[in-house]
Write a protein that holds these residues in place. Structure first.
Motif, short mmCIF file in Angstrom:
data_model
loop_
_atom_site.label_atom_id
_atom_site.label_comp_id
_atom_site.label_asym_id
_atom_site.label_seq_id
_atom_site.Cartn_x
_atom_site.Cartn_y
_atom_site.Cartn_z
N SER A 199 22.78 -41.50 -24.42
CA SER A 199 23.57 -40.71 -23.90
C SER A 199 22.57 -39.26 -23.50
O SER A 199 22.81 -38.48 -22.46
N HIS A 200 21.70 -39.11 -24.34
CA HIS A 200 20.80 -37.72 -23.59
C HIS A 200 19.99 -38.27 -22.57
O HIS A 200 19.83 -37.14 -21.62
N LYS A 201 19.57 -39.28 -22.39
CA LYS A 201 18.69 -39.56 -21.34
C LYS A 201 19.63 -39.46 -20.02
O LYS A 201 19.25 -39.13 -18.80
N ARG A 202 20.67 -39.91 -20.17
CA ARG A 202 21.80 -40.00 -18.94
C ARG A 202 22.08 -38.51 -18.78
O ARG A 202 22.63 -38.26 -17.35
N ALA A 203 22.71 -37.72 -19.71
CA ALA A 203 22.66 -36.33 -19.56
C ALA A 203 21.73 -35.66 -18.70
O ALA A 203 21.88 -34.69 -17.97
N VAL A 204 20.65 -35.69 -19.30
CA VAL A 204 19.16 -35.12 -18.57
C VAL A 204 19.26 -35.48 -17.25
O VAL A 204 18.87 -34.80 -16.31
N ASP A 205 19.32 -36.76 -17.04
CA ASP A 205 19.13 -37.27 -15.49
C ASP A 205 20.35 -36.69 -14.79
O ASP A 205 19.94 -36.46 -13.54
N ALA A 206 21.22 -36.70 -15.31
CA ALA A 206 22.44 -36.21 -14.44
C ALA A 206 22.40 -34.86 -14.23
O ALA A 206 22.64 -34.13 -12.85
N TRP A 207 21.82 -33.83 -14.88
CA TRP A 207 21.55 -32.56 -14.84
C TRP A 207 20.47 -32.63 -13.40
O TRP A 207 20.05 -31.65 -12.63
N GLN A 208 19.65 -33.35 -13.56
CA GLN A 208 18.24 -33.19 -12.77
C GLN A 208 18.73 -33.75 -11.54
O GLN A 208 18.03 -33.29 -10.46
N ASN A 209 19.62 -34.53 -11.32
CA ASN A 209 19.98 -35.04 -9.98
C ASN A 209 21.13 -34.37 -9.31
O ASN A 209 21.47 -34.44 -8.48
N GLY A 210 21.67 -33.35 -10.19
CA GLY A 210 22.50 -32.32 -9.47
C GLY A 210 23.86 -32.70 -9.84
O GLY A 210 24.87 -32.06 -9.12
N PHE A 211 24.10 -33.63 -10.46
CA PHE A 211 25.54 -34.09 -10.84
C PHE A 211 26.45 -32.96 -11.29
O PHE A 211 27.60 -32.84 -10.90
N PHE A 212 25.77 -32.24 -12.22
CA PHE A 212 26.74 -31.16 -12.79
C PHE A 212 26.92 -29.61 -12.11
O PHE A 212 27.34 -28.78 -12.53
N SER A 213 26.07 -29.78 -11.04
CA SER A 213 25.72 -28.60 -10.21
C SER A 213 26.89 -27.79 -9.89
O SER A 213 27.25 -26.86 -9.90
N ASP A 214 28.01 -28.82 -9.51
CA ASP A 214 29.23 -28.12 -9.21
C ASP A 214 30.48 -28.21 -9.98
O ASP A 214 31.71 -27.86 -9.51
N LEU A 215 30.23 -28.35 -11.09
CA LEU A 215 31.09 -28.55 -12.31
C LEU A 215 30.97 -27.66 -13.34
O LEU A 215 31.87 -27.49 -14.15
N VAL A 216 29.83 -26.98 -13.16
CA VAL A 216 29.52 -25.79 -14.20
C VAL A 216 29.28 -24.47 -13.49
O VAL A 216 28.74 -24.18 -12.56
N VAL A 217 30.09 -23.50 -14.31
CA VAL A 217 29.94 -22.00 -13.85
C VAL A 217 28.69 -21.35 -14.65
O VAL A 217 29.27 -21.29 -15.93
N PRO A 218 27.64 -21.08 -13.95
CA PRO A 218 26.68 -20.45 -14.81
C PRO A 218 26.92 -19.23 -15.53
O PRO A 218 27.89 -18.20 -14.86
N LEU A 219 26.56 -18.62 -16.90
CA LEU A 219 26.87 -17.49 -17.42
C LEU A 219 25.55 -16.79 -17.49
O LEU A 219 24.34 -17.29 -17.42
N PRO A 220 25.56 -15.52 -17.81
CA PRO A 220 24.39 -14.55 -17.86
C PRO A 220 23.50 -15.28 -19.03
O PRO A 220 22.34 -14.90 -18.94
N GLU A 221 24.22 -15.69 -20.07
CA GLU A 221 23.47 -16.10 -21.32
C GLU A 221 22.94 -17.47 -21.31
O GLU A 221 21.97 -17.80 -21.94
N LEU A 222 23.62 -18.29 -20.28
CA LEU A 222 23.18 -19.62 -20.42
C LEU A 222 23.48 -20.25 -18.77
O LEU A 222 24.85 -20.16 -18.39
#
Length: 424
Positions: A199-222
């Protein structure tokens, strides 16, 4: 294949905050304030920033509001004429919000924003009914005496989250219950750690591959999820001590359980007409059918309802396991996911326990949670259903037309919710 609806219902991927670690970057928010940036960003998907309805929920109660959805919408400074109301079904809250919204489409309601949020870092501290009655009576008779009584409150007068949101009926946490279920189903510590690592490996890879880039609203704190650990390993996971059963027989650890998490997530539920009001860039999928199940958790386990729901849902639609191209199963604990699939795989169990008498074939483990699950990403109770559905819709949209997904979320109290989606 049948559909539950007499009309086309579509889900469109929404947005969410990054999910923060308990006590971490998002701990100064509450479920209301953390939802506002998500709602504002999703509203910008619409030309007039006005959905027809808003449904939102949270699980941990707060006396600061009575209708969270309406409070969020008003704080977001959006069109005050949009109706909004709140929903709750434990960890399946924002998934059942989507089901409720689907039934409300029509008659001019074509686009509904749904979602949920949780700031587990800041659970409210309340008074017991006895203490509340005592103080309320005193304030009516003698406010000065009531103020003095406040200084004399003892720990016994408070409702504290010391047991990690324990089930009211049993007084035990979900982890306590899951330890029992893991033993019953023979789910080993090694199997749990192996799934957690994946689960950790896949989530890390998904972030690195840009899967979450248009699903997440960045916040000032995170700006991205704080829980996935790129440096984890099977050895590190194996070194952690059990946190629920410390008798020497426990297998659930902080590493193979979903962490305390803060986050908010949203999703779109739309008609065919509403789908045309959304940007073409938003992935969509048809909501074909759903199932909400409940079991006697004193016999079947607190988090085992979804393995009853899945066969009924598939049978109703004349589908087998192999007909499902994508499986998104919520990971409250690695043991919970493994136990539910073990039930689906056990010869004779489905027929005996669910009444469905057909062979669903081999369960396709290779199609399960390709971008990580709650053990790695985190599990803010009210937000998880919307996150899971948005994640599934985006992944499914990359597949050939007609591909199907099953999204499954277990819930405290022996309940669970399962959705059948199709890329169409």
């Amino acid at each position: 294949m049948m559909t539950r609806f007499n009309k086309d219902v579509f889900l469109a991927a929404g947005l969410r905050t990054p999910f923060g670690r308990g006590g971490g970057a998002l701990a100064n928010y509450d479920a209301l304030s953390l939802s506002v940036p998500v709602v504002q960003a999703m509203a910008r998907h619409l030309a007039n920033q006005r959905p027809d309805l808003v449904l939102w929920g949270t699980v941990i109660p707060n006396l600061g509001w009575s209708n969270l959805a309406r409070e969020i919408w008003m704080d977001a400074l959006l069109d005050p004429t949009v109706p909004s109301y709140s929903v709750i079904l434990a960890c399946a809250t924002s998934m059942t919000a989507a089901f409720s919204a689907a039934g409300m489409l029509g008659g001019g309601t074509d686009i509904i924003m749904v979602g949920g949020s949780e700031v587990m870092s800041r659970p409210p501290v309340g008074l017991t009914a006895v203490a509340s009655d005592r103080l309320r009576t005193l304030f009516l008779k003698d406010p000065a005496e009531a103020v003095a009584a406040l200084e004399k409150l003892t720990p016994a007068d408070f409702i504290l989250p010391a047991k990690g949101w324990a089930n009211r009926i049993t007084g035990r946490t979900m982890g306590d219950h899951m330890e029992e279920t893991a033993k019953e189903w023979g789910i080993t510590r090694e199997a749990q750690d192996k799934w957690a690592y994946e689960s950790h490996k896949r989530a890390v890879d998904a972030w690195q591959n840009g899967f979450f880039s248009d699903l997440v609203v960045p916040l000032p704190e995170l700006v991205k999820d704080a829980n996935p650990r790129p440096d984890t390993s099977l050895e590190k996971l194996a070194s952690l001590q059990p946190v629920f059963d410390r008798s020497g027989r426990g297998t659930l650890t902080a590493g193979n359980s979903s962490p305390i998490t803060d986050g908010a997530a949203g999703l779109w539920v739309v008609s065919a007409a509403g789908r045309k009001r959304l940007p073409d860039s938003l992935p969509t999928a048809r909501l074909v059918d759903f199932e909400i199940a409940a079991v006697d958790f004193r016999k079947d386990g607190l988090l085992m309802a979804t393995c009853f729901a899945i066969p009924r849902l598939l049978d109703r639609n004349d589908l087998s396991f192999s007909d499902i191209a994508l499986w998104e199963i919520h990971e409250a604990f690695a043991a919970q996911l493994l136990a539910n699939v073990a039930a689906l795989e056990k010869p004779g169990w489905i027929a005996e326990r669910t009444g469905v008498r057909r062979d669903f074939g081999r369960f396709p483990w290779e199609r399960l949670n390709p971008n990580g699950g709650s053990v790695a990403i985190g599990h803010p109770f009210g937000a998880t259903g919307a996150r899971d559905l948005s994640q599934a819709v985006k992944e499914l949209a990359k597949m050939p037309k007609g591909s199907r997904a099953v999204v499954s979320v277990c819930a405290d109290g022996g309940e669970g919710a399962v959705a059948l989606l199709e890329n169409s």
